[in-house]
Design an enzyme around this catalytic site. Sequence first.
Site, short mmCIF file in Angstrom:
data_model
loop_
_atom_site.label_atom_id
_atom_site.label_comp_id
_atom_site.label_asym_id
_atom_site.label_seq_id
_atom_site.Cartn_x
_atom_site.Cartn_y
_atom_site.Cartn_z
NE ARG A 293 -2.98 -1.87 -0.55
CZ ARG A 293 -3.87 -1.95 -1.51
NH1 ARG A 293 -4.91 -1.14 -1.53
NH2 ARG A 293 -3.74 -2.82 -2.47
CG HIS B 74 11.21 -0.79 -6.12
ND1 HIS B 74 9.83 -0.80 -6.14
CD2 HIS B 74 11.61 -0.82 -7.41
CE1 HIS B 74 9.42 -0.84 -7.40
NE2 HIS B 74 10.47 -0.85 -8.19
C1 GRF Z 1 10.62 -7.59 -2.30
O1 GRF Z 1 11.00 -8.03 -3.56
C2 GRF Z 1 10.60 -6.10 -2.25
O2 GRF Z 1 11.55 -5.51 -3.09
C3 GRF Z 1 9.22 -5.75 -2.70
O3 GRF Z 1 8.41 -6.76 -2.16
C4 GRF Z 1 9.18 -7.94 -1.99
C5 GRF Z 1 9.02 -8.40 -0.58
O4 GRF Z 1 9.55 -9.67 -0.38
N1 GRF Z 1 8.84 -4.42 -2.28
P1 GRF Z 1 9.44 -10.36 1.05
O5 GRF Z 1 7.99 -10.32 1.47
O6 GRF Z 1 10.34 -9.61 2.00
O7 GRF Z 1 9.91 -11.77 0.84
#
Ligand code: GRF
Length: 190
Positions: A84, A102
């Site tokens: 979100r 990201h």
């Molecule tokens: C990661 O790839 C992050 O870059 C993105 O969401 C994913 C989260 O992965 N924003 P996790 O839930 O920490 O395994």
Amino acid sequence: MKIGVAVSGQGSNLRNLVERGFEVVAVATNRPSCRAAAFARQRGIALAELPQKAFDSAEQRDVAMRDFFAGRGVELVVDAGFDRIHTRPFLEAFQNRIINVHPSLLPEFAGGMDALEQALASGVRRTGATVHIVTADLDAGPILLQESVPILDGDTVETLRERVHEAEHRILPQAIRLMETRIANSPSVR
Ligand code: GRF
């Protein structure tokens, strides 16, 4: 430094931080059934379940998240797969103290949940991971750290995600240490 983590998904970054000994004092989720929330419960970390349907607006959800984190003394918020966008009450309460991970080399492939798919479709031979400070501009706040990740022949979203996650698991802890130093040197950034 007391860390609050916002999650919606698998929780591999949350797990990595906990296993590396970071002081994760609170976890908030908009998706109570996600694996990240299950991990928080299993580890006995304070968990706020804030599904959007329980609130009339995103602002109201964010006020609840703000009060939950503030009540536990959170000094740094980490968005680790939180799906979100934070609204003003949250951004103002934790100004310069929210970071996001990201799965691309920002500003490439910003602004969506499908950065890995976009990278594969574009034909580039490398993508990566970025940790940046969260501002009102989606995926556009100041960059703290980035790591490049090669795209290999035959990569699928899954194989690429795995490699990008490995990079995230290296740079997110480093970025938190950078923030620790920053906050220690300028306690008034809030
Ligand atoms: C990661 O790839 C992050 O870059 C993105 O969401 C994913 C989260 O992965 N924003 P996790 O839930 O920490 O395994």
